[in-house]
Design a protein around this motif. Sequence first.
Motif, mmCIF file in Angstrom:
data_model
loop_
_atom_site.group_PDB
_atom_site.id
_atom_site.type_symbol
_atom_site.label_atom_id
_atom_site.label_comp_id
_atom_site.label_asym_id
_atom_site.label_seq_id
_atom_site.Cartn_x
_atom_site.Cartn_y
_atom_site.Cartn_z
ATOM 1 N N ASP A 73 0.770 -1.366 -0.052
ATOM 2 C CA ASP A 73 0.041 -0.147 -0.004
ATOM 3 C C ASP A 73 0.727 0.970 0.243
ATOM 4 O OD1 ASP A 73 -2.263 -1.490 -0.111
ATOM 5 O OD2 ASP A 73 -2.507 -1.428 2.044
ATOM 6 N N ILE A 88 -4.136 5.197 -15.175
ATOM 7 C CA ILE A 88 -5.307 5.298 -14.059
ATOM 8 C C ILE A 88 -5.194 6.511 -13.088
ATOM 9 C CG2 ILE A 88 -4.870 2.645 -13.824
ATOM 10 C CD1 ILE A 88 -3.503 3.220 -11.114
ATOM 11 N N GLU A 139 -8.260 5.026 -8.719
ATOM 12 C CA GLU A 139 -8.344 3.879 -8.914
ATOM 13 C C GLU A 139 -6.965 2.967 -8.647
ATOM 14 O OE1 GLU A 139 -8.403 4.202 -13.159
ATOM 15 O OE2 GLU A 139 -10.702 4.317 -13.170
ATOM 16 N N GLU A 140 -6.200 3.793 -7.759
ATOM 17 C CA GLU A 140 -4.904 3.052 -7.551
ATOM 18 C C GLU A 140 -5.073 1.943 -6.388
ATOM 19 O OE1 GLU A 140 -1.921 5.744 -5.882
ATOM 20 O OE2 GLU A 140 -2.361 7.350 -7.022
ATOM 21 N N TYR A 141 -6.304 2.226 -5.689
ATOM 22 C CA TYR A 141 -6.647 1.083 -4.769
ATOM 23 C C TYR A 141 -6.682 -0.327 -5.176
ATOM 24 C CZ TYR A 141 -9.407 -1.763 -1.800
ATOM 25 O OH TYR A 141 -10.014 -2.653 -1.045
ATOM 26 N N PHE A 142 -7.303 -0.156 -6.363
ATOM 27 C CA PHE A 142 -7.605 -1.526 -6.987
ATOM 28 C C PHE A 142 -6.403 -2.319 -7.655
ATOM 29 C CE2 PHE A 142 -11.520 0.796 -7.591
ATOM 30 C CZ PHE A 142 -12.372 -0.011 -6.917
ATOM 31 N N LEU A 143 -5.332 -1.448 -7.979
ATOM 32 C CA LEU A 143 -4.055 -2.016 -8.351
ATOM 33 C C LEU A 143 -3.207 -2.432 -7.536
ATOM 34 C CD1 LEU A 143 -1.617 -0.469 -11.121
ATOM 35 C CD2 LEU A 143 -0.783 -1.376 -9.229
ATOM 36 N N ARG A 144 -3.127 -1.833 -6.197
ATOM 37 C CA ARG A 144 -2.466 -1.961 -5.133
ATOM 38 C C ARG A 144 -3.143 -3.525 -4.458
ATOM 39 N NH1 ARG A 144 1.246 1.709 -3.724
ATOM 40 N NH2 ARG A 144 0.801 3.773 -4.493
ATOM 41 N N ALA A 145 -4.485 -3.530 -4.540
ATOM 42 C CA ALA A 145 -5.274 -4.652 -3.916
ATOM 43 C C ALA A 145 -4.930 -5.824 -4.591
ATOM 44 C CB ALA A 145 -6.800 -4.147 -3.771
ATOM 45 N N ASN A 146 -4.738 -5.844 -5.923
ATOM 46 C CA ASN A 146 -4.407 -6.937 -6.784
ATOM 47 C C ASN A 146 -3.176 -7.520 -6.321
ATOM 48 O OD1 ASN A 146 -5.181 -8.501 -9.608
ATOM 49 N ND2 ASN A 146 -3.191 -7.972 -9.797
ATOM 50 N N SER A 150 -1.481 -7.148 -3.467
ATOM 51 C CA SER A 150 -1.816 -7.742 -2.335
ATOM 52 C C SER A 150 -2.587 -8.986 -2.376
ATOM 53 C CB SER A 150 -2.485 -6.544 -1.414
ATOM 54 O OG SER A 150 -2.516 -7.162 0.099
ATOM 55 N N TRP A 160 3.568 -7.639 -11.622
ATOM 56 C CA TRP A 160 2.734 -6.337 -11.378
ATOM 57 C C TRP A 160 3.724 -5.626 -10.915
ATOM 58 C CZ3 TRP A 160 -2.648 -4.821 -11.510
ATOM 59 C CH2 TRP A 160 -3.454 -5.868 -12.412
#
Length: 226
Positions: free
Chosen positions: A72, A126, A130-137, A139, A167
């Motif tokens: 994160d 992005i 939308e950064e959250y979704f990239l980082r979540a992937n 993780s 990634w």
Amino acid sequence: QLANAQLQLANNPELAILALTHADDRLIQLSDARLTQIRGALSDELRALETMEKPDISGLVLTLASLAGVVDALPLADTLIKREQTPPNGSSSELTGINRAWTSVTNALKGVIKIRDTTEVIRPLIAPGEEYFLRANVSLQLQAARLALLRGEEAVFRQSLDDADAWLAEYYDKDSTGVISARKTIQEIHGSAITVPVPDISRSIFLLRQFNELSKAGAAEAGQNR
């Protein structure tokens, strides 16, 4: 039987050692000299289990959990983030008449006419939200590797690590110290052995079964002679 099942099926040498120790205690209670060979086999098997290499699964699990939390805070590649821009001549609401029309046309043309180097790899932009979704992937890939490690699924474990590293290489700042460190940690975990060859601990149960069969045959013969 329990010791063999724990070792071969559950990959749990600790419980296998416990089961063999209980088996040896039972043989001691029988006080039968004919069981000496079986106890010798049990002793060899216990030593083999106690000296076998044991991967640090718990340590790897903790490292993966910590790494998933670090993602994160890692910086993304600068060319990936779409920056919020404001119109150079003020907002469109401040323009009227022909000026608004001209601004609309020129902005549209700017979006259509672009000269790009076709040899350059174009990364999708992005929005900051939308950064959250990239980082979540990333993780989630690390969490998948952790669960696969606990379940002993080596192929899934290594594939999840490969995906997470890919990634990081593609979307994160490759020059960042944190990203470099994270990728190095993933590579170290990937190279760790999570399964090791297990010793054969079946000789003792083979000898015990053989002993039981000979004892039954001897008892049956004695009964016939009577």
